[in-house]
Design a protein around this motif. Structure first.
Motif, PDB file in Angstrom:
ATOM      1  N   TYR A   1       0.844  -1.189   0.000  1.00  0.00           N
ATOM      2  CA  TYR A   1       0.000   0.000   0.000  1.00  0.00           C
ATOM      3  C   TYR A   1       0.885   1.247   0.000  1.00  0.00           C
ATOM      4  CZ  TYR A   1      -4.132   2.790   1.131  1.00  0.00           C
ATOM      5  OH  TYR A   1      -5.162   3.678   1.086  1.00  0.00           O
ATOM      6  N   TRP A   2       1.944   1.168   0.795  1.00  0.00           N
ATOM      7  CA  TRP A   2       2.907   2.282   0.821  1.00  0.00           C
ATOM      8  C   TRP A   2       3.538   2.468  -0.558  1.00  0.00           C
ATOM      9  CZ3 TRP A   2       8.228   1.276   0.052  1.00  0.00           C
ATOM     10  CH2 TRP A   2       9.023   2.420   0.069  1.00  0.00           C
ATOM     11  N   ALA A   3       3.950   1.344  -1.177  1.00  0.00           N
ATOM     12  CA  ALA A   3       4.685   1.440  -2.440  1.00  0.00           C
ATOM     13  C   ALA A   3       3.837   2.107  -3.524  1.00  0.00           C
ATOM     14  CB  ALA A   3       5.131   0.064  -2.892  1.00  0.00           C
ATOM     15  N   LEU A   4       2.520   1.900  -3.457  1.00  0.00           N
ATOM     16  CA  LEU A   4       1.664   2.478  -4.485  1.00  0.00           C
ATOM     17  C   LEU A   4       1.300   3.927  -4.180  1.00  0.00           C
ATOM     18  CD1 LEU A   4      -0.634  -0.621  -4.979  1.00  0.00           C
ATOM     19  CD2 LEU A   4       1.141   0.219  -6.529  1.00  0.00           C
TER      20      LEU A   4
ATOM     21  N   GLY B   1       0.164   6.670   2.659  1.00  0.00           N
ATOM     22  CA  GLY B   1       1.260   5.752   2.374  1.00  0.00           C
ATOM     23  C   GLY B   1       2.267   5.751   3.508  1.00  0.00           C
ATOM     24  N   ALA B   2       2.608   6.945   3.982  1.00  0.00           N
ATOM     25  CA  ALA B   2       3.577   7.050   5.069  1.00  0.00           C
ATOM     26  C   ALA B   2       3.058   6.350   6.318  1.00  0.00           C
ATOM     27  CB  ALA B   2       3.861   8.520   5.360  1.00  0.00           C
ATOM     28  N   ARG B   3       1.767   6.518   6.561  1.00  0.00           N
ATOM     29  CA  ARG B   3       1.191   5.891   7.749  1.00  0.00           C
ATOM     30  C   ARG B   3       1.222   4.356   7.621  1.00  0.00           C
ATOM     31  NH1 ARG B   3      -1.355   5.464  12.469  1.00  0.00           N
ATOM     32  NH2 ARG B   3      -3.281   4.288  12.516  1.00  0.00           N
ATOM     33  N   ALA B   4       0.912   3.852   6.432  1.00  0.00           N
ATOM     34  CA  ALA B   4       0.927   2.399   6.224  1.00  0.00           C
ATOM     35  C   ALA B   4       2.321   1.849   6.536  1.00  0.00           C
ATOM     36  CB  ALA B   4       0.531   2.067   4.781  1.00  0.00           C
ATOM     37  N   LEU B   5       3.336   2.528   6.045  1.00  0.00           N
ATOM     38  CA  LEU B   5       4.697   2.067   6.270  1.00  0.00           C
ATOM     39  C   LEU B   5       5.049   2.128   7.754  1.00  0.00           C
ATOM     40  CD1 LEU B   5       7.334   1.067   5.097  1.00  0.00           C
ATOM     41  CD2 LEU B   5       8.046   3.446   4.791  1.00  0.00           C
ATOM     42  N   GLN B   6       4.640   3.217   8.380  1.00  0.00           N
ATOM     43  CA  GLN B   6       4.941   3.375   9.802  1.00  0.00           C
ATOM     44  C   GLN B   6       4.281   2.256  10.624  1.00  0.00           C
ATOM     45  OE1 GLN B   6       2.670   4.618  12.325  1.00  0.00           O
ATOM     46  NE2 GLN B   6       4.244   4.771  13.920  1.00  0.00           N
TER      47      GLN B   6
ATOM     48  N   GLN C   1      14.911  -3.566   3.258  1.00  0.00           N
ATOM     49  CA  GLN C   1      14.981  -3.099   1.869  1.00  0.00           C
ATOM     50  C   GLN C   1      14.357  -1.704   1.743  1.00  0.00           C
ATOM     51  OE1 GLN C   1      12.330  -5.244  -0.746  1.00  0.00           O
ATOM     52  NE2 GLN C   1      13.896  -5.420  -2.343  1.00  0.00           N
ATOM     53  N   ILE C   2      13.246  -1.520   2.443  1.00  0.00           N
ATOM     54  CA  ILE C   2      12.522  -0.262   2.340  1.00  0.00           C
ATOM     55  C   ILE C   2      13.152   0.835   3.189  1.00  0.00           C
ATOM     56  CG2 ILE C   2      10.334   0.861   2.940  1.00  0.00           C
ATOM     57  CD1 ILE C   2       8.970  -1.840   2.196  1.00  0.00           C
ATOM     58  N   SER C   3      13.509   0.501   4.435  1.00  0.00           N
ATOM     59  CA  SER C   3      13.936   1.548   5.379  1.00  0.00           C
ATOM     60  C   SER C   3      15.443   1.739   5.416  1.00  0.00           C
ATOM     61  CB  SER C   3      13.462   1.173   6.783  1.00  0.00           C
ATOM     62  OG  SER C   3      14.216   0.064   7.258  1.00  0.00           O
ATOM     63  N   GLY C   4      16.179   0.723   4.978  1.00  0.00           N
ATOM     64  CA  GLY C   4      17.636   0.797   5.079  1.00  0.00           C
ATOM     65  C   GLY C   4      18.161   0.616   6.494  1.00  0.00           C
ATOM     66  N   GLU C   5      17.289   0.322   7.463  1.00  0.00           N
ATOM     67  CA  GLU C   5      17.740   0.154   8.852  1.00  0.00           C
ATOM     68  C   GLU C   5      18.313  -1.242   9.062  1.00  0.00           C
ATOM     69  OE1 GLU C   5      15.368   1.397  12.309  1.00  0.00           O
ATOM     70  OE2 GLU C   5      14.059   2.386  10.867  1.00  0.00           O
ATOM     71  N   GLU C   6      19.590  -1.290   9.464  1.00  0.00           N
ATOM     72  CA  GLU C   6      20.269  -2.577   9.679  1.00  0.00           C
ATOM     73  C   GLU C   6      19.532  -3.443  10.695  1.00  0.00           C
ATOM     74  OE1 GLU C   6      22.858  -4.062   8.380  1.00  0.00           O
ATOM     75  OE2 GLU C   6      23.412  -2.450   6.985  1.00  0.00           O
ATOM     76  N   PHE C   7      18.870  -2.794  11.630  1.00  0.00           N
ATOM     77  CA  PHE C   7      18.153  -3.520  12.666  1.00  0.00           C
ATOM     78  C   PHE C   7      17.290  -4.636  12.063  1.00  0.00           C
ATOM     79  CE2 PHE C   7      14.176  -4.097  15.014  1.00  0.00           C
ATOM     80  CZ  PHE C   7      14.661  -4.438  16.270  1.00  0.00           C
ATOM     81  N   PHE C   8      16.560  -4.296  10.990  1.00  0.00           N
ATOM     82  CA  PHE C   8      15.646  -5.277  10.395  1.00  0.00           C
ATOM     83  C   PHE C   8      16.414  -6.404   9.708  1.00  0.00           C
ATOM     84  CE2 PHE C   8      12.980  -1.345  10.396  1.00  0.00           C
ATOM     85  CZ  PHE C   8      11.999  -1.803  11.277  1.00  0.00           C
ATOM     86  N   ALA C   9      17.540  -6.049   9.072  1.00  0.00           N
ATOM     87  CA  ALA C   9      18.359  -7.073   8.432  1.00  0.00           C
ATOM     88  C   ALA C   9      18.863  -8.060   9.483  1.00  0.00           C
ATOM     89  CB  ALA C   9      19.529  -6.421   7.708  1.00  0.00           C
ATOM     90  N   ASP C  10      19.236  -7.526  10.660  1.00  0.00           N
ATOM     91  CA  ASP C  10      19.726  -8.392  11.735  1.00  0.00           C
ATOM     92  C   ASP C  10      18.641  -9.367  12.202  1.00  0.00           C
ATOM     93  OD1 ASP C  10      22.102  -7.074  11.586  1.00  0.00           O
ATOM     94  OD2 ASP C  10      21.778  -5.840  13.386  1.00  0.00           O
ATOM     95  N   VAL C  11      17.396  -8.899  12.271  1.00  0.00           N
ATOM     96  CA  VAL C  11      16.328  -9.801  12.722  1.00  0.00           C
ATOM     97  C   VAL C  11      16.088 -10.895  11.666  1.00  0.00           C
ATOM     98  CG1 VAL C  11      13.969 -10.011  13.555  1.00  0.00           C
ATOM     99  CG2 VAL C  11      15.250  -7.920  14.026  1.00  0.00           C
TER     100      VAL C  11
END
Ligand SMILES: *[C@@H]1O[C@H](CO)[C@@H](O)[C@H](O)[C@H]1NC(C)=O
Ligand SMILES: *[C@@H]1O[C@H](CO)[C@@H](O)[C@H](O)[C@H]1NC(C)=O
Ligand SMILES: *[C@@H]1O[C@H](CO)[C@@H](O)[C@H](O)[C@H]1NC(C)=O
Length: 780
Positions: free
Chosen positions: A274-277, A284-289, A344-354
């Motif tokens: 939904y955010w991507a579209l 969109g920002a809210r969906a991502l958040q 992939q979307i946020s670039g935050e390493e935290f998510f990659a670590d999980v």
């Protein structure tokens, strides 16, 4: 007098609630009032029985770990099959059907209380033909009778207990029963005796009722799936789905309910799409958040195993703190993919670590040497080697004292005399008397125990003790390692080593997508190994059919059950999805070829030419009284939802138009539901958003062993764009893709460099050789 049917059912203590909404619940309730009268038959006088205990429990010949757990009950259990059906007919006996699965807590409780009880076993053996089913092996059988139980009561769940006539029609059902009568609930023994008496005295009425129940159930399964002409407007569907998710969203802790809280990857995927579209809009920002906050809170919570990685199934409370401790393969697969996408979307390493954390857990604890993935780890285990009784979570929880004992070292460089344990306990919310709210622990199993939960940010904990950030990270990592070793001394929970095609599919997608996004070849290789495992052990090349399950055998061999269980719709759909994901990550067209072959087979076996969409089961099995269609995306997505995207992907790789038409027909079939309560079908709502049912083709002409090609591929892998397929045009005109997609031959490398084209409906953009340019076009 008609007793309240709830008397026969599970009371509040009963867990796995079905978290499902039924749009037609009210009208259905009206139609089924007479179903409830059937329950009246289970009232009446008492009876007594005697005789010598003799039993031949046939489950010992089965392969499912869950069925084998019951192989030594004093009950003449049969597996679902002809032998049992014939005996019921021959001896004119009712069938008692008990359905459960290995990580189901109350299934184990009912087993201990009732099925291990010799006297109850005797009542069962003398009067009923008893069948035990592992719902994970036979979701088809489970679904038919669960539909009945849900229709005749206010809920459903497992263990499921249903009584059937000799021709398999259900007439009374419930979930967990205590063995003896209590204040609020009739005991299992009493229920058995009452049903038996009705069978003896009132057979005609009982048979007539079961016939009426069947007709009502047949009518029920028609509901919700109609062959409308056109798919609903995706604008409307996605906007409503977003609105409904927003309404149930928990601002503080994330997630979409108060409690219990399930991870619901289908909701998160919807929100990403939904955010991507609508990238530049506030919605969109809210969906991502919403999606990112939920993933973060889950990762901090006790639902996340901070010591041995991976995620438990759900939390009982609002803040993701106290979970039910079982770990399911399907969650790990979907969550790994969701965390990788969040990175992939946020670039935050935290998510990659999980994501890496989940894949470590699965590689280490759920992997068979053959390459397949096991199904689940149980919640209950023995607290110590001497314990007689298993306890929920015993493998995972800690007393403060234990932690002090494992982490006694003083921390260097802080003035106060603090130990590593002090810092660790502060950060992970450990309390001297335990950190579990007694309200969330009705059986007192977690009294004095701690479920680790990240209580403070690293920065806050570091500041509290005057530590450097890196120093704190190292201290916590080392402590977790020590606790992991200490935990390794405890008896492990039961491991369900059954391997299911569908869940293996979800896990392959998790490895393949994470591998592509995080740039980790070892994950892609692990996915490929599992796909090869499916091909050699769960696929019959001469019939072209998938098998549902196989099992860990002696000496690390892989075994089949004596009567092989054929794949269900979900097996085809999740495996096909996995193969598409694996193609995109590995660019090996062997996987595409197999996916396309399976898609044709799926059409042959499951497509409903009248009502459209796919049936969950093949037509061939006469022991299944209903052929149904799943219509909810739950802990796992519904196969029809994923099938929409699979069909569009298959069409983009082959140019086969029929598949686009089928995708539209599925959406049309579910149109009423999609328009009214899309929140029960978020994955299908997501799929409906592919504009004009056309996916964008990103074609890379090049050689993936060369750096220029790899640079373009990295660019594709690092951008999130749903409704897109990746195609490698390697110039081999005899390859699978060139044969299917003649337009590929017209695309060439520009100036001898790796070149990208964006194609839609087989019309392509101008050639692109710079990765900045490609990124700009991929992220409009
Ligand atoms: C037989 O079943 C009917 C319908 O449930 C019930 O009204 C009747 O009382 C039952 N008869 C006996 C003898 O239990
Ligand atoms: C594979 O399928 C063929 C053709 O339907 C069948 O004859 C054979 O028994 C199957 N093999 C296995 C191992 O199930
Ligand atoms: C692609 O072509 C089909 C007809 O062949 C058309 O229905 C569809 O709208 C087109 N898609 C796009 C995105 O233009």
């Amino acid at each position: 007098m008609i007793p309240a049917p709830v008397l026969l059912l599970c009371r509040t203590s009963c867990r796995p609630l079905l978290l499902r909404l039924g749009p037609n619940r009210t009208s259905w309730a009206r139609r089924t009032i007479f179903l409830r009268t059937a329950l009246a038959m289970a009232t009446g006088g008492k009876n007594s029985h005697s005789g010598s205990p003799q039993y031949t429990n046939r489950l010992i010949h089965e392969k499912s770990p869950y069925l084998l757990q019951h192989a030594h009950n004093p009950v003449n259990w049969y597996p679902w099959g002809q032998e049992a059906f014939e005996k019921a007919k021959r001896e004119d006996k009712l069938i008692f059907l008990s359905v459960g699965y290995s990580t189901c807590h109350w299934c184990h409780v009912m087993e201990q209380e009732s099925f291990q009880n010799v006297e109850i076993g005797q009542i069962l053996n003398e009067n009923f033909v008893c069948i035990k089913v592992d719902r994970e092996e036979r979701p088809d059988v489970d679904k038919v009778y669960m539909t009945f139980v849900q229709a005749t009561s206010s809920g459903g769940g497992w263990p499921m207990s249903v009584w059937l006539t000799p021709d398999l029609k259900p007439f009374v059902g419930g979930t967990y029963f205590p063995p003896e009568d209590g204040i609020y609930q009739v005991g299992f023994r009493t229920v058995l005796l009452r049903i038996l008496e009705q069978w003896k005295r009132n057979k005609t009425t009982l048979l007539e009722n079961s016939q009426k129940i069947m007709s009502a159930l047949l009518a029920r399964t028609d509901v919700g799936v109609r062959g409308e002409e056109v798919p609903p407007s995706s604008q409307e569907v996605t906007a409503r789905c977003f609105q409904q998710l927003s309404e149930s969203y928990d601002e503080e802790y994330g997630g979409f309910s108060e409690s219990p809280k399930f991870p619901t990857p289908v909701n998160l995927n919807f929100l990403f799409s939904y955010w991507a579209l609508r990238r530049s809009t506030s919605e969109g920002a809210r969906a991502l958040q919403m999606a990112l906050h939920t993933l973060k809170m889950m990762a901090y919570g006790g639902i996340h195993d901070h010591i041995a990685q991976g995620f438990h199934r759900y939390s009982t409370d609002q803040r993701w703190h106290v979970p039910h401790f079982e770990k399911m393969l399907y969650d790990q697969g979907q969550l790994a993919a969701a965390y990788a996408k969040a990175f992939q979307i946020s670039g935050e390493e935290f998510f990659a670590d999980v994501a890496a954390d989940i894949l470590l857990y699965v590689s280490r604890d759920l992997s068979d040497r053959s390459g397949g993935f096991y199904s689940a780890e149980d919640a209950d285990s023995y607290p110590s080697l001497q314990s007689k009784e298993k306890q929920e979570g015993a493998f995972c929880v800690w007393t403060a004292e234990e932690i002090r004992w494992v982490l006694p070292d003083p921390v260097e460089g802080i003035p106060e005399r603090k130990t590593t344990a002090d810092v660790f306990m502060h950060h992970y919310g450990v309390k001297e008397d335990g950190n579990v709210n007694p309200m969330k622990d009705p059986h007192n199993e977690l009294k004095g125990k701690n479920v680790l939960i990240v209580q403070y940010s690293l920065e806050l904990t570091a500041a509290r003790f005057g530590l450097g950030l890196e120093q704190l990270k190292a201290l916590l990592a080392k402590s977790r390692e020590k606790l992991y070793k200490a935990r390794g001394q405890r008896p492990r929970p039961h491991l369900d080593t059954k391997m299911l095609a569908s869940w293996n599919g979800l896990m392959i997608s998790g490895f393949a997508q994470s591998g592509a996004i995080l740039g980790k070849k070892e994950y892609v290789d692990r996915a490929a190994r599992a796909a090869s495992f499916l091909q050699s052990h769960m696929f019959n090349a001469s019939s072209g059919k998938l098998l549902r399950s196989c099992y860990q055998g002696q000496d690390s061999s892989v075994e089949q059950s004596s009567v092989p269980i054929h794949g269900f719709l979900e097996d085809y759909v999740f495996v096909i999805q996995a193969l598409f994901d694996l193609y995109e990550a590995s660019l090996n067209s062997q996987w595409l070829e197999w996916a396309v072959q399976l898609q044709h087979k799926q059409d042959d076996l499951f497509w409903d030419p009248k009502g459209f969409a796919y049936f969950s089961t093949e037509a061939a099995d006469p022991s299944l009284l209903l052929r149904m269609k799943d219509d909810q995306d739950g802990a796992e997505p519904s196969p029809n939802s994923i099938a929409v995207t699979n069909l569009l992907r298959a069409a983009s790789y082959t140019g086969h138009k029929e598949w686009v038409k089928k995708a539209g027909q599925i959406l049309a079939a579910f149109s009423e539901r999609l328009l009214k309560i899309p929140v029960v079908l978020p994955e299908m709502a997501r799929a409906s958003a592919a504009s004009h049912l056309t996916l964008q083709q990103v074609v890379i002409c090049g050689d993936p062993s060369r750096e220029d090609t790899r640079e373009l591929l990295r660019c594709v892998y690092s951008t999130y764009a749903p409704n897109r397929v990746l195609i490698l045009a390697d110039g081999d005109s005899t390859g699978f893709l060139y044969r299917r997609l003649p337009f590929l031959s017209s695309l060439e490398k520009k100036d001898g460099k790796a070149t990208a084209y964006l194609c839609e409906n087989f019309t392509c953009s101008l050639p692109i050789t710079s990765s900045q340019e490609l990124r700009r076009i991929l992220l409009p």
